[in-house]
Design a protein around this motif. Structure first.
Motif, mmCIF file in Angstrom:
data_model
loop_
_atom_site.group_PDB
_atom_site.id
_atom_site.type_symbol
_atom_site.label_atom_id
_atom_site.label_comp_id
_atom_site.label_asym_id
_atom_site.label_seq_id
_atom_site.Cartn_x
_atom_site.Cartn_y
_atom_site.Cartn_z
ATOM 1 N N THR A 104 17.946 79.642 -42.438
ATOM 2 C CA THR A 104 17.678 78.280 -42.904
ATOM 3 C C THR A 104 16.737 77.558 -41.939
ATOM 4 O O THR A 104 15.776 76.887 -42.361
ATOM 5 C CB THR A 104 18.997 77.500 -43.049
ATOM 6 O OG1 THR A 104 19.826 78.146 -44.006
ATOM 7 C CG2 THR A 104 18.733 76.067 -43.494
ATOM 8 N N GLN A 105 16.978 77.683 -40.633
ATOM 9 C CA GLN A 105 16.139 77.016 -39.647
ATOM 10 C C GLN A 105 14.718 77.551 -39.677
ATOM 11 O O GLN A 105 13.748 76.792 -39.498
ATOM 12 C CB GLN A 105 16.732 77.182 -38.246
ATOM 13 C CG GLN A 105 16.039 76.338 -37.181
ATOM 14 C CD GLN A 105 16.076 74.854 -37.491
ATOM 15 O OE1 GLN A 105 17.137 74.296 -37.778
ATOM 16 N NE2 GLN A 105 14.912 74.201 -37.465
ATOM 17 N N GLU A 106 14.552 78.842 -39.914
ATOM 18 C CA GLU A 106 13.211 79.416 -40.007
ATOM 19 C C GLU A 106 12.430 78.812 -41.168
ATOM 20 O O GLU A 106 11.223 78.547 -41.042
ATOM 21 C CB GLU A 106 13.314 80.940 -40.156
ATOM 22 C CG GLU A 106 13.777 81.653 -38.892
ATOM 23 C CD GLU A 106 13.999 83.139 -39.102
ATOM 24 O OE1 GLU A 106 13.910 83.605 -40.269
ATOM 25 O OE2 GLU A 106 14.284 83.843 -38.113
ATOM 26 N N ILE A 107 13.096 78.576 -42.278
ATOM 27 C CA ILE A 107 12.434 77.957 -43.429
ATOM 28 C C ILE A 107 12.074 76.511 -43.125
ATOM 29 O O ILE A 107 10.977 76.036 -43.469
ATOM 30 C CB ILE A 107 13.341 78.052 -44.669
ATOM 31 C CG1 ILE A 107 13.468 79.509 -45.107
ATOM 32 C CG2 ILE A 107 12.803 77.186 -45.813
ATOM 33 C CD1 ILE A 107 14.523 79.745 -46.170
ATOM 34 N N ILE A 108 12.951 75.801 -42.434
ATOM 35 C CA ILE A 108 12.659 74.416 -42.055
ATOM 36 C C ILE A 108 11.437 74.366 -41.147
ATOM 37 O O ILE A 108 10.534 73.530 -41.335
ATOM 38 C CB ILE A 108 13.877 73.784 -41.351
ATOM 39 C CG1 ILE A 108 15.047 73.634 -42.329
ATOM 40 C CG2 ILE A 108 13.519 72.427 -40.740
ATOM 41 C CD1 ILE A 108 16.351 73.240 -41.681
ATOM 42 N N ASN A 109 11.384 75.262 -40.167
ATOM 43 C CA ASN A 109 10.257 75.291 -39.238
ATOM 44 C C ASN A 109 8.940 75.575 -39.960
ATOM 45 O O ASN A 109 7.890 75.049 -39.594
ATOM 46 C CB ASN A 109 10.489 76.352 -38.158
ATOM 47 C CG ASN A 109 11.664 76.017 -37.254
ATOM 48 O OD1 ASN A 109 12.109 74.868 -37.195
ATOM 49 N ND2 ASN A 109 12.173 77.010 -36.549
ATOM 50 N N LYS A 110 9.000 76.389 -40.976
ATOM 51 C CA LYS A 110 7.795 76.808 -41.693
ATOM 52 C C LYS A 110 7.332 75.781 -42.717
ATOM 53 O O LYS A 110 6.124 75.556 -42.888
ATOM 54 C CB LYS A 110 8.055 78.146 -42.388
ATOM 55 C CG LYS A 110 6.866 78.690 -43.171
ATOM 56 C CD LYS A 110 7.207 80.025 -43.808
ATOM 57 C CE LYS A 110 6.036 80.562 -44.628
ATOM 58 N NZ LYS A 110 6.362 81.863 -45.277
ATOM 59 N N THR A 111 8.285 75.133 -43.415
ATOM 60 C CA THR A 111 7.934 74.292 -44.563
ATOM 61 C C THR A 111 8.175 72.806 -44.361
ATOM 62 O O THR A 111 7.626 71.988 -45.113
ATOM 63 C CB THR A 111 8.739 74.722 -45.796
ATOM 64 O OG1 THR A 111 10.135 74.431 -45.576
ATOM 65 C CG2 THR A 111 8.554 76.213 -46.077
ATOM 66 N N GLY A 112 9.019 72.440 -43.397
ATOM 67 C CA GLY A 112 9.404 71.043 -43.246
ATOM 68 C C GLY A 112 10.441 70.594 -44.252
ATOM 69 O O GLY A 112 10.724 69.394 -44.383
ATOM 70 N N ALA A 113 11.036 71.547 -44.976
ATOM 71 C CA ALA A 113 12.042 71.209 -45.980
ATOM 72 C C ALA A 113 13.262 70.554 -45.336
ATOM 73 O O ALA A 113 13.599 70.815 -44.177
ATOM 74 C CB ALA A 113 12.469 72.465 -46.738
ATOM 75 N N THR A 114 13.932 69.696 -46.089
ATOM 76 C CA THR A 114 15.152 69.044 -45.635
ATOM 77 C C THR A 114 16.354 69.940 -45.915
ATOM 78 O O THR A 114 16.524 70.434 -47.037
ATOM 79 C CB THR A 114 15.356 67.705 -46.362
ATOM 80 O OG1 THR A 114 14.262 66.838 -46.031
ATOM 81 C CG2 THR A 114 16.667 67.043 -45.947
ATOM 82 N N ALA A 115 17.170 70.160 -44.906
ATOM 83 C CA ALA A 115 18.353 70.999 -45.072
ATOM 84 C C ALA A 115 19.454 70.221 -45.793
ATOM 85 O O ALA A 115 19.758 69.085 -45.433
ATOM 86 C CB ALA A 115 18.858 71.481 -43.721
ATOM 87 N N LEU A 116 20.035 70.854 -46.795
ATOM 88 C CA LEU A 116 21.186 70.297 -47.500
ATOM 89 C C LEU A 116 22.376 71.192 -47.214
ATOM 90 O O LEU A 116 22.411 72.351 -47.636
ATOM 91 C CB LEU A 116 20.932 70.237 -49.012
ATOM 92 C CG LEU A 116 19.731 69.428 -49.486
ATOM 93 C CD1 LEU A 116 19.665 69.424 -51.011
ATOM 94 C CD2 LEU A 116 19.785 68.008 -48.954
#
Length: 330
Positions: free
Chosen positions: A149-161
């Protein structure tokens, strides 16, 4: 007997001055109403006779995407800013919350990323993909989920739910019991399954603000009894293994939902795998309701501990019905 109450109390001590207000719950209910179904409440004369109680089943298996999780997902996404929506959302889920985020994102027009552990039921993974989310597979443990999940946040800036340990999710989940109590206002208590704690925390808030001398109880597989032990010990406990048929209840409590559970849950009842399967079969055969094993845990608890519930009016949250038909236990 395998059930616990907090060491410093014998029943719920949740007060109206603790946590989210009644008006906050009503605001969330109004906000998510256009995006969710108001699910029916079902009864069964046979199960009433078998249990010795009057049972009222809140049928969240008939919710959009097949589980209560839709409520929390819509609530969380509705609370995002326009900038956050533009970057999308990401979650980790064994299935139901992933489906909920995927569908809520689709109908609300944003991008969704879902991290799913290997071994997730095929029906749930396929549904996430069908709603247009981008799926990332990971090992079946919390560290692997959070790392991906953190890797996706780092790559896309997506908000974690978070599937369960987020206040907007908890408030959305509470609306199921709010509806139940609106329809059956004189319940003596409501039983909800517990895994990550988001549903049970929401149920506790709803019973406190909208019930009348209405208890909140949790039901949990004995094989993953971390919530049972957490309530007893007064701190969040973990499991050494997650070997239960109730795949939606394998996660652990969090820092946001646990205080709500401590203050608002009277007891947590544990049930064995055979009892979960038997209750699931009862619901399928006698009520014609397709529910997943996690849903059956609530009924299993009522049937296992008849002295606790005999003669009472009990609400039970049937949390979902996303079943892999090729893997039925009966």
């Amino acid at each position: 007997m395998h059930f616990s109450t907090p060491d410093n109390q014998s029943s719920s001590t949740w007060g109206q001055d603790h946590g989210p207000s009644k008006s906050a719950l009503l605001d969330v209910a109004a906000r998510i109403k256009p995006w969710i179904h108001r699910t029916p409440v079902a009864t069964s004369r046979y199960l009433n006779e078998l249990s010795g109680a009057a049972l009222y089943f809140k049928c969240e298996q008939l919710q959009r995407m097949g589980a209560f999780k839709m409520r929390g997902a819509v609530s969380a996404i509705a609370a995002l800013t326009d900038q956050e929506r533009a970057r999308g959302v990401v979650t980790h889920s064994s299935g139901n919350f992933g489906q909920a985020v995927a569908l809520a994102s689709k109908i609300m027009g944003i991008k969704a990323y879902v991290v799913m552990p290997l071994g997730t039921p095929k029906v749930k993974r396929d549904a996430v993909l069908s709603y247009g989310a981008e799926v990332t597979d990971c090992a079946p443990n919390l560290w692997a989920r959070e790392t991906a999940t953190q890797e996706i946040i780092n790559k896309t800036g997506a908000t974690a739910l978070h599937p369960s340990n987020a206040m907007e999710v908890i408030l959305g989940n509470a609306t199921a019991t709010m509806e139940l109590l609106e329809e059956v206002p004189d319940l003596n208590g409501v039983m909800a399954p517990v895994g990550g704690g988001g549903l049970l925390a929401g149920t506790a808030l709803a019973t406190a603000h909208f019930g009348h001398n209405c208890h909140c109880w949790g039901a949990e597989p004995a094989a993953v009894d971390d919530a049972f032990r957490s309530l007893k010990m007064g701190s969040i406990q973990t499991n050494d293994q997650t070997n239960t048929i109730a795949d939606g209840l394998k996660t652990q409590l969090g820092s946001i939902n646990f205080p709500i559970i401590q203050n608002g849950v009277a007891s947590i009842f544990c049930v064995d795998e055979s009892e979960i399967i038997a209750s699931m079969r009862l619901l399928w055969e006698r009520t014609k309701m397709v529910v997943e094993p996690s849903s059956a845990v609530a009924l299993a608890a009522v049937l296992k501990y008849p002295a606790q519930f005999s003669g009472k009016k009990i609400g039970l949250i049937l949390s979902g019905g996303n079943v892999d038909l090729s893997q039925l236990p009966f």
